[in-house]
Motif scaffolding. Sequence first.
Motif, PDB file in Angstrom:
ATOM      1  N   TYR A 283      13.250 -17.455 -10.888  1.00 30.38           N
ATOM      2  CA  TYR A 283      13.290 -16.702  -9.633  1.00 30.38           C
ATOM      3  C   TYR A 283      13.459 -15.232  -9.996  1.00 30.38           C
ATOM      4  O   TYR A 283      14.404 -14.848 -10.699  1.00 30.38           O
ATOM      5  N   VAL A 284      12.529 -14.398  -9.526  1.00 27.36           N
ATOM      6  CA  VAL A 284      12.557 -12.978  -9.851  1.00 27.36           C
ATOM      7  C   VAL A 284      13.500 -12.265  -8.892  1.00 27.36           C
ATOM      8  O   VAL A 284      13.224 -12.158  -7.697  1.00 27.36           O
ATOM      9  N   LEU A 285      14.609 -11.785  -9.416  1.00 30.35           N
ATOM     10  CA  LEU A 285      15.611 -11.093  -8.608  1.00 30.35           C
ATOM     11  C   LEU A 285      15.346  -9.589  -8.514  1.00 30.35           C
ATOM     12  O   LEU A 285      15.739  -8.948  -7.546  1.00 30.35           O
ATOM     13  N   ARG A 286      14.665  -9.040  -9.517  1.00 29.74           N
ATOM     14  CA  ARG A 286      14.586  -7.577  -9.610  1.00 29.74           C
ATOM     15  C   ARG A 286      13.692  -6.931  -8.565  1.00 29.74           C
ATOM     16  O   ARG A 286      13.723  -5.708  -8.389  1.00 29.74           O
ATOM     17  N   THR A 287      12.888  -7.727  -7.842  1.00 24.57           N
ATOM     18  CA  THR A 287      12.129  -7.126  -6.744  1.00 24.57           C
ATOM     19  C   THR A 287      13.059  -6.643  -5.633  1.00 24.57           C
ATOM     20  O   THR A 287      12.651  -5.852  -4.779  1.00 24.57           O
ATOM     21  N   ALA A 288      14.323  -7.096  -5.643  1.00 26.65           N
ATOM     22  CA  ALA A 288      15.306  -6.584  -4.679  1.00 26.65           C
ATOM     23  C   ALA A 288      15.569  -5.101  -4.884  1.00 26.65           C
ATOM     24  O   ALA A 288      16.050  -4.415  -3.968  1.00 26.65           O
ATOM     25  N   ASN A 289      15.247  -4.599  -6.070  1.00 30.30           N
ATOM     26  CA  ASN A 289      15.504  -3.189  -6.362  1.00 30.30           C
ATOM     27  C   ASN A 289      14.500  -2.247  -5.716  1.00 30.30           C
ATOM     28  O   ASN A 289      14.604  -1.033  -5.876  1.00 30.30           O
ATOM     29  N   SER A 290      13.507  -2.794  -4.979  1.00 29.81           N
ATOM     30  CA  SER A 290      12.576  -1.921  -4.250  1.00 29.81           C
ATOM     31  C   SER A 290      13.183  -1.434  -2.938  1.00 29.81           C
ATOM     32  O   SER A 290      12.607  -0.585  -2.259  1.00 29.81           O
ATOM     33  N   TRP A 291      14.355  -1.970  -2.568  1.00 29.54           N
ATOM     34  CA  TRP A 291      15.051  -1.521  -1.360  1.00 29.54           C
ATOM     35  C   TRP A 291      16.079  -0.451  -1.729  1.00 29.54           C
ATOM     36  O   TRP A 291      16.376  -0.246  -2.899  1.00 29.54           O
ATOM     37  N   ALA A 292      16.631   0.214  -0.740  1.00 30.48           N
ATOM     38  CA  ALA A 292      17.531   1.334  -0.986  1.00 30.48           C
ATOM     39  C   ALA A 292      18.881   0.844  -1.497  1.00 30.48           C
ATOM     40  O   ALA A 292      19.555   0.059  -0.829  1.00 30.48           O
ATOM     41  N   GLY A 293      19.257   1.296  -2.679  1.00 33.01           N
ATOM     42  CA  GLY A 293      20.581   0.984  -3.206  1.00 33.01           C
ATOM     43  C   GLY A 293      20.724  -0.456  -3.653  1.00 33.01           C
ATOM     44  O   GLY A 293      19.782  -1.245  -3.638  1.00 33.01           O
ATOM     45  N   PRO A 294      21.941  -0.841  -4.051  1.00 31.95           N
ATOM     46  CA  PRO A 294      22.194  -2.210  -4.499  1.00 31.95           C
ATOM     47  C   PRO A 294      22.262  -3.189  -3.331  1.00 31.95           C
ATOM     48  O   PRO A 294      22.348  -2.786  -2.169  1.00 31.95           O
ATOM     49  N   VAL A 295      22.228  -4.485  -3.652  1.00 29.87           N
ATOM     50  CA  VAL A 295      22.449  -5.515  -2.644  1.00 29.87           C
ATOM     51  C   VAL A 295      23.939  -5.518  -2.315  1.00 29.87           C
ATOM     52  O   VAL A 295      24.778  -5.707  -3.198  1.00 29.87           O
ATOM     53  N   GLY A 296      24.279  -5.295  -1.038  1.00 25.95           N
ATOM     54  CA  GLY A 296      25.692  -5.181  -0.665  1.00 25.95           C
ATOM     55  C   GLY A 296      26.491  -6.431  -1.015  1.00 25.95           C
ATOM     56  O   GLY A 296      27.485  -6.376  -1.752  1.00 25.95           O
ATOM     57  N   LYS A 297      26.067  -7.577  -0.494  1.00 26.30           N
ATOM     58  CA  LYS A 297      26.718  -8.858  -0.790  1.00 26.30           C
ATOM     59  C   LYS A 297      25.633  -9.857  -1.195  1.00 26.30           C
ATOM     60  O   LYS A 297      24.697 -10.109  -0.436  1.00 26.30           O
ATOM     61  N   PHE A 298      25.809 -10.427  -2.380  1.00 24.80           N
ATOM     62  CA  PHE A 298      24.835 -11.380  -2.914  1.00 24.80           C
ATOM     63  C   PHE A 298      25.522 -12.722  -3.151  1.00 24.80           C
ATOM     64  O   PHE A 298      26.613 -12.781  -3.715  1.00 24.80           O
ATOM     65  N   ARG A 299      24.870 -13.786  -2.698  1.00 25.18           N
ATOM     66  CA  ARG A 299      25.394 -15.134  -2.914  1.00 25.18           C
ATOM     67  C   ARG A 299      24.234 -16.041  -3.312  1.00 25.18           C
ATOM     68  O   ARG A 299      23.221 -16.117  -2.610  1.00 25.18           O
ATOM     69  N   LEU A 300      24.396 -16.716  -4.428  1.00 31.08           N
ATOM     70  CA  LEU A 300      23.412 -17.682  -4.907  1.00 31.08           C
ATOM     71  C   LEU A 300      24.056 -19.058  -4.959  1.00 31.08           C
ATOM     72  O   LEU A 300      25.117 -19.231  -5.563  1.00 31.08           O
ATOM     73  N   THR A 301      23.424 -20.040  -4.315  1.00 31.23           N
ATOM     74  CA  THR A 301      23.859 -21.432  -4.391  1.00 31.23           C
ATOM     75  C   THR A 301      22.793 -22.231  -5.121  1.00 31.23           C
ATOM     76  O   THR A 301      21.620 -22.219  -4.724  1.00 31.23           O
ATOM     77  N   LEU A 302      23.187 -22.912  -6.185  1.00 34.69           N
ATOM     78  CA  LEU A 302      22.308 -23.798  -6.942  1.00 34.69           C
ATOM     79  C   LEU A 302      22.729 -25.231  -6.690  1.00 34.69           C
ATOM     80  O   LEU A 302      23.914 -25.552  -6.786  1.00 34.69           O
ATOM     81  N   ASP A 303      21.771 -26.080  -6.377  1.00 36.45           N
ATOM     82  CA  ASP A 303      22.050 -27.500  -6.155  1.00 36.45           C
ATOM     83  C   ASP A 303      21.242 -28.300  -7.166  1.00 36.45           C
ATOM     84  O   ASP A 303      20.001 -28.304  -7.122  1.00 36.45           O
ATOM     85  N   LYS A 304      21.926 -28.994  -8.080  1.00 42.63           N
ATOM     86  CA  LYS A 304      21.223 -29.738  -9.125  1.00 42.63           C
ATOM     87  C   LYS A 304      20.753 -31.111  -8.656  1.00 42.63           C
ATOM     88  O   LYS A 304      20.081 -31.824  -9.400  1.00 42.63           O
ATOM     89  N   GLY A 305      21.113 -31.493  -7.438  1.00 43.58           N
ATOM     90  CA  GLY A 305      20.532 -32.677  -6.823  1.00 43.58           C
ATOM     91  C   GLY A 305      21.224 -33.986  -7.066  1.00 43.58           C
ATOM     92  O   GLY A 305      21.262 -34.854  -6.193  1.00 43.58           O
ATOM     93  N   ASP A 306      21.790 -34.189  -8.251  1.00 41.68           N
ATOM     94  CA  ASP A 306      22.460 -35.435  -8.599  1.00 41.68           C
ATOM     95  C   ASP A 306      23.556 -35.100  -9.595  1.00 41.68           C
ATOM     96  O   ASP A 306      23.345 -34.274 -10.501  1.00 41.68           O
TER      97      ASP A 306
END
Length: 349
Positions: A283-306
């Motif tokens: 998952y490419v995260l760095r395209t978020a840097n095309s917006w102004a400034g940093p991401v204020g609040k970032f949350r990533l949830t990963l679900d491995k399924g089993d």
Amino acid sequence: MRPLLAALLVSTALPAAANDGFGGLSSTGLTFSQTDAVAMLQEDLFISVDKVSVDYVFKNTTATDVTGEVIFPLPPVSVWASWESMMNLPEDLTKPDLVDFRALVDGKPVQVTIDRIAVIEPPYDETRPVSEQYDSPGRDVTADLERLGLPITLDAGSLRTALLALPPEKQAEAKAAGLADFYEGDPAQNIPEDATASWSIVTRYHWTQTFPAGAEVKVHHEYVNRPAGGIFYWSEPPEDYQTYLVNQYCIDAGTSKALMKALSRTDETGETAAYGTAFNIDYVLRTANSWAGPVGKFRLTLDKGDSRNVISLCADGVKKTGPTTFVIEKTNYTPDKDLAVLLVMPMTD
């Protein structure tokens, strides 16, 4: 046999995904750009082997409305790989939407435009950052295909038919441009003529969005995840050819032992080996840097399924929040690298 299994994980590479980027329309198509007016206040990202969903909160920090293209790109998908059924793609390759992409803005569905271009990718380089596939996916050959009357599609049957139907001079032109190879066949040996395509397809989802002055805009989108997958073999300690997996996914001693425990099977001869199925989720995260400034609040949830599955990635602050879920939270976040997740599943009987 073991190096072949490792190679299978590379050869089945699939489209990765990316954060929404900001850009615009030009005479040559979509272009990515930078905005200093619209900030990404929040990003709540969920990733599983089957689904990706993300909720953003954007804010126009200026006193003037801002209008631009919100762009969600997929990296190149090799026509040859789809030809050989080596990719985790939908059965119907004639439809333009490979991942059933859906978007909402402030809770209301938006009409998403899908466009495709054809590119000749640079030679494979495992050290090349995934995000470069978005910045420079390869030599654009869309106009060449249109001039030759070749369809921009991943459907192998229609492509083969179109290539073989080209007159000899156009086949020669396609071959000279590095677009395709042609094979005469041998009727005496019952071998028909054939043709293979060399280009890849880049799919981009986008819509025109106005961000009102001083206001927040909530954007949600979701789609079917189609990560790379293949047969997976592991050994403890890791063998030399597995070093790239250790480095790419930060497989530490504890994770290595967990892989052995999850995957080890004894066959009817009494031999024990650690085999399973792996998915490589990018998952490419760095395209978020095309917006102004940093991401204020970032949350990533990963679900491995089993709970029996094993997950590994290079990241700080990973917290286990359930039998199958892991969460990463950051504030004022400027992504400096992209996400690469290894998800390994034991063989099922």
